[in-house]
Design a protein around this motif. Structure first.
Motif, PDB file in Angstrom:
ATOM      1  N   ARG A  19       0.885  -1.263  -0.072  1.00  0.00           N
ATOM      2  CA  ARG A  19       0.052  -0.064   0.082  1.00  0.00           C
ATOM      3  C   ARG A  19       0.797   1.370  -0.010  1.00  0.00           C
ATOM      4  N   VAL A  33      -4.401   1.842  -7.473  1.00  0.00           N
ATOM      5  CA  VAL A  33      -4.547   0.643  -7.067  1.00  0.00           C
ATOM      6  C   VAL A  33      -4.913   0.620  -5.503  1.00  0.00           C
ATOM      7  N   THR A  34      -5.877  -0.376  -5.204  1.00  0.00           N
ATOM      8  CA  THR A  34      -6.169  -0.479  -3.807  1.00  0.00           C
ATOM      9  C   THR A  34      -5.563  -1.896  -3.449  1.00  0.00           C
ATOM     10  N   PRO A  40     -12.239  -8.977  -3.135  1.00  0.00           N
ATOM     11  CA  PRO A  40     -13.421  -7.994  -3.355  1.00  0.00           C
ATOM     12  C   PRO A  40     -14.814  -8.251  -2.919  1.00  0.00           C
ATOM     13  N   VAL A  48     -13.627  -4.410  -9.628  1.00  0.00           N
ATOM     14  CA  VAL A  48     -12.369  -5.081  -9.003  1.00  0.00           C
ATOM     15  C   VAL A  48     -11.077  -4.914  -9.692  1.00  0.00           C
ATOM     16  N   ARG A  50      -7.742  -3.070 -10.663  1.00  0.00           N
ATOM     17  CA  ARG A  50      -6.668  -2.416  -9.978  1.00  0.00           C
ATOM     18  C   ARG A  50      -6.822  -2.790  -8.424  1.00  0.00           C
ATOM     19  N   TYR A  51      -6.948  -3.850  -8.082  1.00  0.00           N
ATOM     20  CA  TYR A  51      -7.024  -4.303  -7.012  1.00  0.00           C
ATOM     21  C   TYR A  51      -6.017  -5.411  -6.579  1.00  0.00           C
ATOM     22  N   MET A  53      -4.614  -8.299  -3.382  1.00  0.00           N
ATOM     23  CA  MET A  53      -5.049  -9.199  -2.425  1.00  0.00           C
ATOM     24  C   MET A  53      -3.810  -9.581  -1.859  1.00  0.00           C
ATOM     25  N   CYS A  76      -3.507  -9.793  -8.205  1.00  0.00           N
ATOM     26  CA  CYS A  76      -3.487  -8.629  -8.804  1.00  0.00           C
ATOM     27  C   CYS A  76      -4.527  -8.463  -9.918  1.00  0.00           C
TER      28      CYS A  76
END
Length: 138
Positions: A19, A33-34, A40, A48, A50-51, A53, A76
């Motif tokens: 992050r 990006v999150t 999600p 979803v 640009r996520y 995890m 990603c």
């Protein structure tokens, strides 16, 4: 009496690393990006993209409790296969060069491997890294 030794949350630490490191990156595929630690909640393609995890797959403390080896899986999501792969490669590199108070070192595991989200059909890329986790006396 034995010394009580614990290991902090490698999954949360890796998510924080990504992050922070992704903020302000100049690559177009890295903007907006999150980063999170859960799948999600909405898995329609429009939401979803640009996520990233981060999940912990395994956690194996050394018998001496001087180190724990953790496998972290990073997935990603992005608008297309190429950008999902590029984001995964960047995230992998950012983790590999990191050394901090929780994660002391990282080396590559598997991937990145291209796939499609089974619910939304959105493109994604996933990889693993092996992280050495610093112990903490409790």
């Amino acid at each position: 009496m034995k010394t009580l030794t614990v290991f902090d949350d490698a999954q949360a630490a890796a998510a924080t690393v990504l992050r922070t490191a992704l903020t302000g990156r100049s690559e177009p595929f890295a903007t907006g990006v999150t980063v999170g630690t859960k799948v999600p909640t909405t898995r329609v393609p429009e939401e979803v993209f640009r996520y990233v995890m981060v999940r912990k797959d395994t956690d194996v403390p050394h018998p001496s409790m001087a180190n724990a080896r953790v496998t972290l899986r990073v997935t990603c999501w992005h608008e297309d296969d190429d950008q999902a792969h590029d984001l995964a490669m960047l995230c992998q590199g950012l983790l590999i060069v990191h050394s901090g108070t929780v994660i002391r070192g990282v080396r590559p595991g598997t991937g990145p491997l291209a796939a499609l989200d089974d619910v939304s059909g959105a493109p994604l890329s996933t990889f693993t890294v092996l992280a050495n986790i610093r112990p903490r006396l409790a």
